[in-house]
Design a protein around this motif. Structure first.
Motif, PDB file in Angstrom:
ATOM      1  N   VAL A 156     -14.755  33.986  54.878  1.00 36.46           N
ATOM      2  CA  VAL A 156     -14.293  33.361  53.629  1.00 36.46           C
ATOM      3  C   VAL A 156     -15.419  32.518  53.043  1.00 36.46           C
ATOM      4  O   VAL A 156     -15.758  32.618  51.864  1.00 36.46           O
ATOM      5  N   TYR A 157     -16.007  31.689  53.902  1.00 38.56           N
ATOM      6  CA  TYR A 157     -17.082  30.812  53.428  1.00 38.56           C
ATOM      7  C   TYR A 157     -18.317  31.612  53.017  1.00 38.56           C
ATOM      8  O   TYR A 157     -18.984  31.273  52.037  1.00 38.56           O
ATOM      9  N   GLU A 158     -18.609  32.654  53.764  1.00 36.07           N
ATOM     10  CA  GLU A 158     -19.747  33.508  53.425  1.00 36.07           C
ATOM     11  C   GLU A 158     -19.524  34.168  52.060  1.00 36.07           C
ATOM     12  O   GLU A 158     -20.432  34.221  51.234  1.00 36.07           O
ATOM     13  N   ALA A 159     -18.304  34.649  51.818  1.00 34.96           N
ATOM     14  CA  ALA A 159     -17.985  35.277  50.535  1.00 34.96           C
ATOM     15  C   ALA A 159     -18.090  34.276  49.389  1.00 34.96           C
ATOM     16  O   ALA A 159     -18.527  34.623  48.287  1.00 34.96           O
ATOM     17  N   VAL A 160     -17.723  33.034  49.644  1.00 33.44           N
ATOM     18  CA  VAL A 160     -17.833  31.988  48.623  1.00 33.44           C
ATOM     19  C   VAL A 160     -19.298  31.733  48.290  1.00 33.44           C
ATOM     20  O   VAL A 160     -19.673  31.588  47.127  1.00 33.44           O
ATOM     21  N   PRO A 219     -19.205  42.680  38.653  1.00 36.40           N
ATOM     22  CA  PRO A 219     -19.329  42.419  40.095  1.00 36.40           C
ATOM     23  C   PRO A 219     -18.666  41.120  40.552  1.00 36.40           C
ATOM     24  O   PRO A 219     -18.311  40.985  41.727  1.00 36.40           O
ATOM     25  N   GLU A 220     -18.479  40.181  39.644  1.00 36.00           N
ATOM     26  CA  GLU A 220     -17.846  38.916  40.029  1.00 36.00           C
ATOM     27  C   GLU A 220     -16.408  39.146  40.497  1.00 36.00           C
ATOM     28  O   GLU A 220     -15.923  38.460  41.399  1.00 36.00           O
ATOM     29  N   ILE A 221     -15.727  40.134  39.911  1.00 31.77           N
ATOM     30  CA  ILE A 221     -14.355  40.441  40.311  1.00 31.77           C
ATOM     31  C   ILE A 221     -14.335  40.937  41.756  1.00 31.77           C
ATOM     32  O   ILE A 221     -13.501  40.504  42.562  1.00 31.77           O
ATOM     33  N   ALA A 222     -15.254  41.821  42.088  1.00 36.80           N
ATOM     34  CA  ALA A 222     -15.347  42.321  43.464  1.00 36.80           C
ATOM     35  C   ALA A 222     -15.706  41.193  44.431  1.00 36.80           C
ATOM     36  O   ALA A 222     -15.220  41.154  45.567  1.00 36.80           O
ATOM     37  N   ALA A 223     -16.526  40.263  43.986  1.00 35.35           N
ATOM     38  CA  ALA A 223     -16.910  39.125  44.831  1.00 35.35           C
ATOM     39  C   ALA A 223     -15.706  38.229  45.104  1.00 35.35           C
ATOM     40  O   ALA A 223     -15.536  37.728  46.223  1.00 35.35           O
ATOM     41  N   VAL A 224     -14.873  38.038  44.101  1.00 29.29           N
ATOM     42  CA  VAL A 224     -13.642  37.263  44.306  1.00 29.29           C
ATOM     43  C   VAL A 224     -12.736  37.995  45.290  1.00 29.29           C
ATOM     44  O   VAL A 224     -12.167  37.389  46.204  1.00 29.29           O
ATOM     45  N   TRP A 225     -12.617  39.314  45.115  1.00 28.27           N
ATOM     46  CA  TRP A 225     -11.752  40.073  46.008  1.00 28.27           C
ATOM     47  C   TRP A 225     -12.254  40.021  47.448  1.00 28.27           C
ATOM     48  O   TRP A 225     -11.477  40.062  48.383  1.00 28.27           O
ATOM     49  N   ARG A 226     -13.562  39.887  47.628  1.00 26.96           N
ATOM     50  CA  ARG A 226     -14.116  39.774  48.984  1.00 26.96           C
ATOM     51  C   ARG A 226     -13.537  38.534  49.678  1.00 26.96           C
ATOM     52  O   ARG A 226     -13.235  38.565  50.868  1.00 26.96           O
ATOM     53  N   ILE A 227     -13.363  37.439  48.939  1.00 29.68           N
ATOM     54  CA  ILE A 227     -12.738  36.237  49.496  1.00 29.68           C
ATOM     55  C   ILE A 227     -11.317  36.576  49.942  1.00 29.68           C
ATOM     56  O   ILE A 227     -10.889  36.233  51.042  1.00 29.68           O
ATOM     57  N   GLY A 228     -10.591  37.283  49.066  1.00 32.27           N
ATOM     58  CA  GLY A 228      -9.222  37.684  49.382  1.00 32.27           C
ATOM     59  C   GLY A 228      -9.150  38.564  50.625  1.00 32.27           C
ATOM     60  O   GLY A 228      -8.261  38.391  51.467  1.00 32.27           O
ATOM     61  N   GLN A 229     -10.082  39.490  50.747  1.00 29.98           N
ATOM     62  CA  GLN A 229     -10.104  40.367  51.921  1.00 29.98           C
ATOM     63  C   GLN A 229     -10.317  39.566  53.210  1.00 29.98           C
ATOM     64  O   GLN A 229      -9.683  39.836  54.227  1.00 29.98           O
ATOM     65  N   CYS A 230     -11.215  38.608  53.154  1.00 26.95           N
ATOM     66  CA  CYS A 230     -11.487  37.793  54.339  1.00 26.95           C
ATOM     67  C   CYS A 230     -10.264  36.955  54.712  1.00 26.95           C
ATOM     68  O   CYS A 230      -9.948  36.800  55.897  1.00 26.95           O
TER      69      CYS A 230
END
Length: 197
Positions: A94-98, A74-85
């Protein structure tokens, strides 16, 4: 698989080099026909691209990650969430995803460095784009509470009108130095000399 160089780059906090090191290592491993997908540090690799604002490379890497790895880590998907934002310019997202994930070891350090760098970048963008800006908008762009955003802006030399809740941006002085090309300088000298005679 030998991740020594990547570990050295992370240990020295040379985060701008992470993506290049991972790209080179992935090419070497793939060229040798070694299966690497299950143990590859995708989260760090994605963050390396995100850190240097290479969203296209991050997107292509994300698409190449096997579904089993995406589902199992799941950490990979969490990193990608930053990229999506970042991709959609969802600054607050971006900050929320971080903040929404409990990052592990090296990933945590890289996320923290990215977040700090991103905050500075956003602040400089605000500085260059606005003469005055609402406290609420500043907080949104910086991913902070209004109180923290105000404190941060005041520390950078901005001022606030408490009545209107507007921050006045302190513009940085830009010092430009003009240098003449030697050939142009020579022609200018000849021209001035000609005018004097």
């Amino acid at each position: 698989m030998d991740f020594t160089l990547l570990k050295e780059v992370l240990a020295s906090e040379s985060y701008g080099k992470v993506a290049d090191v991972c790209d080179e290592l992935m090419l070497k491993v793939a060229a040798n026909g070694v299966s690497f997908e299950e143990e590859w540090p995708y989260a760090i690799h994605l963050l390396g691209h995100i850190y240097v604002n290479d969203l296209n490379s991050a997107r292509f890497l994300w698409k190449s990650v096997p579904a089993s790895v995406k589902d199992g880590r799941p950490e990979i998907a969490a990193v990608w969430r930053i990229g999506q934002c970042l991709w959609t310019r969802d600054y607050a997202g971006v900050y929320e995803a971080v903040r929404m994930f409990d990052w592990s070891g090296d990933v945590s350090a890289l996320v923290k460095a990215f977040s700090e760098s991103y905050t500075k970048k956003m602040f400089h963008l605000l500085e260059s784009a606005y003469a005055t800006i609402r406290v609420a908008d500043t907080a949104n762009f910086l991913g902070m509470s209004e109180e923290d955003a105000t404190t941060y802006a005041l520390q950078q030399g901005w001022s606030i009108d408490p009545t209107s809740e507007m921050l006045t941006v302190k513009k940085k002085q830009v010092i430009t130095e003009q240098k003449l090309d030697p050939s142009k300088l020579q022609r200018l000298t000849e021209y001035v000399f000609h005018l004097e005679h």
